[in-house]
Write an enzyme that holds these catalytic residues in place. Structure first.
Site, PDB file in Angstrom:
ATOM      1  N   LEU A 179      41.296  65.644  30.327  1.00 62.49           N
ATOM      2  CA  LEU A 179      41.325  65.099  31.689  1.00 62.49           C
ATOM      3  C   LEU A 179      39.941  65.158  32.332  1.00 62.49           C
ATOM      4  O   LEU A 179      39.740  64.636  33.434  1.00 62.49           O
ATOM      5  CB  LEU A 179      42.305  65.902  32.559  1.00 62.49           C
ATOM      6  CG  LEU A 179      43.784  65.856  32.164  1.00 62.49           C
ATOM      7  CD1 LEU A 179      44.599  66.746  33.093  1.00 62.49           C
ATOM      8  CD2 LEU A 179      44.308  64.422  32.208  1.00 62.49           C
ATOM      9  N   SER A 180      38.981  65.773  31.662  1.00 60.68           N
ATOM     10  CA  SER A 180      37.664  65.979  32.285  1.00 60.68           C
ATOM     11  C   SER A 180      36.966  64.676  32.668  1.00 60.68           C
ATOM     12  O   SER A 180      36.363  64.607  33.750  1.00 60.68           O
ATOM     13  CB  SER A 180      36.775  66.819  31.365  1.00 60.68           C
ATOM     14  OG  SER A 180      37.337  68.105  31.251  1.00 60.68           O
ATOM     15  N   LYS A 205      33.359  75.764  21.080  1.00 63.74           N
ATOM     16  CA  LYS A 205      32.823  76.669  22.119  1.00 63.74           C
ATOM     17  C   LYS A 205      31.975  77.806  21.548  1.00 63.74           C
ATOM     18  O   LYS A 205      31.040  78.267  22.194  1.00 63.74           O
ATOM     19  CB  LYS A 205      33.964  77.250  22.955  1.00 63.74           C
ATOM     20  CG  LYS A 205      34.587  76.238  23.905  1.00 63.74           C
ATOM     21  CD  LYS A 205      35.636  76.903  24.787  1.00 63.74           C
ATOM     22  CE  LYS A 205      36.325  75.880  25.666  1.00 63.74           C
ATOM     23  NZ  LYS A 205      37.320  76.462  26.566  1.00 63.74           N
ATOM     24  N   ASP A 243      34.949  78.704  32.529  1.00 61.92           N
ATOM     25  CA  ASP A 243      36.392  78.980  32.428  1.00 61.92           C
ATOM     26  C   ASP A 243      36.737  80.256  33.199  1.00 61.92           C
ATOM     27  O   ASP A 243      37.830  80.388  33.746  1.00 61.92           O
ATOM     28  CB  ASP A 243      36.810  79.171  30.961  1.00 61.92           C
ATOM     29  CG  ASP A 243      36.961  77.846  30.229  1.00 61.92           C
ATOM     30  OD1 ASP A 243      37.150  76.814  30.899  1.00 61.92           O
ATOM     31  OD2 ASP A 243      36.870  77.846  28.984  1.00 61.92           O
ATOM     32  N   GLY A 271      43.298  84.283  22.057  1.00 63.37           N
ATOM     33  CA  GLY A 271      42.314  83.300  21.592  1.00 63.37           C
ATOM     34  C   GLY A 271      41.194  83.107  22.597  1.00 63.37           C
ATOM     35  O   GLY A 271      40.857  84.016  23.367  1.00 63.37           O
ATOM     36  N   LEU A 282      48.211  79.105  31.785  1.00 65.45           N
ATOM     37  CA  LEU A 282      46.980  78.321  31.630  1.00 65.45           C
ATOM     38  C   LEU A 282      47.258  76.911  31.121  1.00 65.45           C
ATOM     39  O   LEU A 282      46.425  76.024  31.249  1.00 65.45           O
ATOM     40  CB  LEU A 282      45.997  79.038  30.694  1.00 65.45           C
ATOM     41  CG  LEU A 282      45.582  80.455  31.076  1.00 65.45           C
ATOM     42  CD1 LEU A 282      44.352  80.879  30.300  1.00 65.45           C
ATOM     43  CD2 LEU A 282      45.332  80.609  32.564  1.00 65.45           C
ATOM     44  N   TYR A 290      48.373  73.261  31.306  1.00 65.02           N
ATOM     45  CA  TYR A 290      48.424  72.386  32.482  1.00 65.02           C
ATOM     46  C   TYR A 290      49.168  71.087  32.233  1.00 65.02           C
ATOM     47  O   TYR A 290      49.315  70.261  33.122  1.00 65.02           O
ATOM     48  CB  TYR A 290      47.013  72.098  33.008  1.00 65.02           C
ATOM     49  CG  TYR A 290      46.052  71.570  31.978  1.00 65.02           C
ATOM     50  CD1 TYR A 290      46.004  70.219  31.675  1.00 65.02           C
ATOM     51  CD2 TYR A 290      45.215  72.442  31.291  1.00 65.02           C
ATOM     52  CE1 TYR A 290      45.141  69.741  30.727  1.00 65.02           C
ATOM     53  CE2 TYR A 290      44.336  71.978  30.333  1.00 65.02           C
ATOM     54  CZ  TYR A 290      44.304  70.625  30.061  1.00 65.02           C
ATOM     55  OH  TYR A 290      43.447  70.163  29.101  1.00 65.02           O
TER      56      TYR A 290
HETATM   57  P1  NAP Z   1      43.195  79.314  20.956  1.00 62.21           P
HETATM   58  O1  NAP Z   1      41.808  79.827  20.947  1.00 62.21           O
HETATM   59  O2  NAP Z   1      43.697  78.552  19.790  1.00 62.21           O
HETATM   60  O3  NAP Z   1      44.151  80.591  21.220  1.00 62.21           O
HETATM   61  C1  NAP Z   1      45.551  80.464  21.298  1.00 62.21           C
HETATM   62  C2  NAP Z   1      46.198  81.846  21.229  1.00 62.21           C
HETATM   63  O4  NAP Z   1      47.608  81.673  21.300  1.00 62.21           O
HETATM   64  C3  NAP Z   1      45.911  82.598  19.919  1.00 62.21           C
HETATM   65  O5  NAP Z   1      45.928  83.965  20.166  1.00 62.21           O
HETATM   66  C4  NAP Z   1      47.129  82.170  19.085  1.00 62.21           C
HETATM   67  O6  NAP Z   1      47.428  83.054  18.038  1.00 62.21           O
HETATM   68  C5  NAP Z   1      48.211  82.230  20.128  1.00 62.21           C
HETATM   69  N1  NAP Z   1      49.375  81.452  19.737  1.00 62.21           N
HETATM   70  C6  NAP Z   1      49.390  80.136  19.419  1.00 62.21           C
HETATM   71  N2  NAP Z   1      50.666  79.768  19.102  1.00 62.21           N
HETATM   72  C7  NAP Z   1      51.416  80.891  19.209  1.00 62.21           C
HETATM   73  C8  NAP Z   1      52.786  81.150  18.992  1.00 62.21           C
HETATM   74  N3  NAP Z   1      53.648  80.188  18.632  1.00 62.21           N
HETATM   75  N4  NAP Z   1      53.244  82.415  19.173  1.00 62.21           N
HETATM   76  C9  NAP Z   1      52.397  83.394  19.548  1.00 62.21           C
HETATM   77  N5  NAP Z   1      51.063  83.217  19.761  1.00 62.21           N
HETATM   78  C10 NAP Z   1      50.588  81.962  19.603  1.00 62.21           C
HETATM   79  O7  NAP Z   1      43.436  78.354  22.218  1.00 62.21           O
HETATM   80  P2  NAP Z   1      42.809  78.534  23.683  1.00 62.21           P
HETATM   81  O8  NAP Z   1      41.567  77.770  23.804  1.00 62.21           O
HETATM   82  O9  NAP Z   1      42.796  79.981  23.988  1.00 62.21           O
HETATM   83  O10 NAP Z   1      43.890  77.762  24.571  1.00 62.21           O
HETATM   84  C11 NAP Z   1      45.182  78.306  24.793  1.00 62.21           C
HETATM   85  C12 NAP Z   1      45.914  77.497  25.852  1.00 62.21           C
HETATM   86  O11 NAP Z   1      45.237  77.607  27.096  1.00 62.21           O
HETATM   87  C13 NAP Z   1      45.991  75.992  25.531  1.00 62.21           C
HETATM   88  O12 NAP Z   1      47.248  75.504  25.890  1.00 62.21           O
HETATM   89  C14 NAP Z   1      44.926  75.384  26.408  1.00 62.21           C
HETATM   90  O13 NAP Z   1      45.233  74.046  26.784  1.00 62.21           O
HETATM   91  C15 NAP Z   1      44.988  76.299  27.624  1.00 62.21           C
HETATM   92  N6  NAP Z   1      43.730  76.324  28.353  1.00 62.21           N
HETATM   93  C16 NAP Z   1      43.758  75.907  29.635  1.00 62.21           C
HETATM   94  C17 NAP Z   1      42.597  75.901  30.379  1.00 62.21           C
HETATM   95  C18 NAP Z   1      42.653  75.443  31.814  1.00 62.21           C
HETATM   96  O14 NAP Z   1      41.598  75.113  32.382  1.00 62.21           O
HETATM   97  N7  NAP Z   1      43.812  75.441  32.418  1.00 62.21           N
HETATM   98  C19 NAP Z   1      41.382  76.315  29.802  1.00 62.21           C
HETATM   99  C20 NAP Z   1      41.393  76.746  28.464  1.00 62.21           C
HETATM  100  C21 NAP Z   1      42.588  76.737  27.744  1.00 62.21           C
HETATM  101  P3  NAP Z   1      46.957  82.665  16.532  1.00 62.21           P
HETATM  102  O15 NAP Z   1      45.461  82.784  16.540  1.00 62.21           O
HETATM  103  O16 NAP Z   1      47.673  83.636  15.712  1.00 62.21           O
HETATM  104  O17 NAP Z   1      47.377  81.237  16.334  1.00 62.21           O
END
Ligand code: NAP
Length: 297
Positions: free
Chosen positions: A22-23, A72, A108, A132, A225, A227
């Site tokens: 969406l950026s 990142k 962030d 993550g 988080l 959206y």
């Molecule tokens: P990421 O680096 O891939 O981390 C995701 C985390 O969730 C990891 O710890 C992963 O574990 C865990 N996970 C994934 N599926 C899972 C499941 N089914 N059960 C348990 N744990 C699970 O992703 P991220 O960048 O942190 O993003 C995470 C979410 O935050 C996304 O939905 C993203 O859109 C959102 N986000 C929003 C914003 C905002 O501005 N609102 C900013 C950044 C991110 P594993 O490593 O074991 O898979």
């Protein structure tokens, strides 16, 4: 409407994939509203070409860039200078190009903290689901500004959360790690619960990272988080139990605003951005549909 010309300053979001972002809507809405001669484009960048692309930013005269999944961490080593926050969490989401130098920041953290600003959370018990990239930004912000006691990291791979604990060992807040099966007692006792997993994200909108909604109560704040959708199942369940809820769109807009400020020296017209997202149906308006609301009363 400003038409791009030879003086247009370019900004890109670099990700792979990036078509869902969406950026471009957020930034181009703000840039057009303020009549600034910039253009913001989404670039699908494969991991093998990160080095070349980052080197090219200055050569092509870009004002800067946003960086998203999965780059990142990869861009860190290409920065000439880093903010404390980007250095601490080892991730860059914003690049500012100035006089041939690249400055890496991570907005962030500021975006994540913005809806919590007026809440009295110092020393409160908190739980973070996931470990993550987004969890690193959230944990850093909470430890730096709120000294939680404890901050419990809930992860399916606890080794991932333990790495995060080691990286943030210099903070005073008390960090604990557990898996999803043993998290119930921590969730019940937490004042703030943050979902930083993608569970519940479109198209899997019926999923939730926490099925036991009886663990939520009116004293709590549940912050997702994710959206898309605007109101996730987690937020709906928490609101049903009287908790205050915060959706991820506020963080998304506020992290964008913090990047925008660095490129343009202007405040993002956040109201205009929200109006555009509403017109496009990305923000839904209706009963209890605010991105930050209390449904208890
Ligand atoms: P990421 O680096 O891939 O981390 C995701 C985390 O969730 C990891 O710890 C992963 O574990 C865990 N996970 C994934 N599926 C899972 C499941 N089914 N059960 C348990 N744990 C699970 O992703 P991220 O960048 O942190 O993003 C995470 C979410 O935050 C996304 O939905 C993203 O859109 C959102 N986000 C929003 C914003 C905002 O501005 N609102 C900013 C950044 C991110 P594993 O490593 O074991 O898979």
């Amino acid at each position: 409407m400003v038409f791009p010309d030879a003086n247009t300053e370019m900004i890109a979001i670099l990700g792979h994939p990036v078509d869902h972002s969406l950026s471009p809507i957020i930034h181009n809405t703000a840039l057009q509203r303020q009549g600034l001669n910039y253009i913001y484009v989404a670039v699908d960048l494969v991991p093998e070409q990160v080095s070349e692309a980052i080197r090219g930013l200055s050569a092509l005269g870009f004002a800067g860039a946003n960086v998203t999944i999965p780059h990142k961490q990869a861009v860190l080593s290409h920065m000439d200078d880093l903010s404390d926050a980007a250095g601490a969490i080892r991730a860059v989401n914003t690049i500012v190009c100035k006089e041939g130098q690249l400055y890496g920041d991570n907005t962030d953290i500021e975006g994540f903290l913005s809806p919590l600003r007026d809440m009295k959370l110092h020393g409160a018990p908190m739980t973070l689901l996931g470990a993550g990239g987004a969890a690193r930004a959230a944990a850093y912000g909470l430890l730096r500004d709120y000294c939680p006691n404890p901050l419990v990291l809930v992860a399916r791979r606890t080794s991932q959360a333990e790495t995060l604990v080691r990286d943030f060992a210099n903070f005073d807040g008390c960090l604990e790690v557990c898996d999803f099966d043993s998290a119930s007692k921590f969730i019940r006792n937490s004042r703030l619960i943050v979902n930083s997993t993608p569970i519940g994200m479109y198209p899997n909108v019926q999923e939730t990272p926490w099925k036991q909604k009886e663990d939520f109560s009116p004293e709590q704040i549940v912050y997702d988080l994710v959206y898309r959708p605007y109101r996730t199942r987690l937020l709906q369940d928490a609101a049903e139990r009287g908790a205050m809820t915060i959706g991820g769109l506020t963080m998304l807009i506020e992290q964008a605003a913090a990047s925008y400020r660095q490129w343009t020296n202007r405040e993002m017209p956040v109201g205009t951005v929200r109006d555009t997202l509403t017109k496009l149906g990305i923000i839904s308006i209706g009963n209890n549909e605010g991105n930050l609301f209390h449904s208890g009363g």
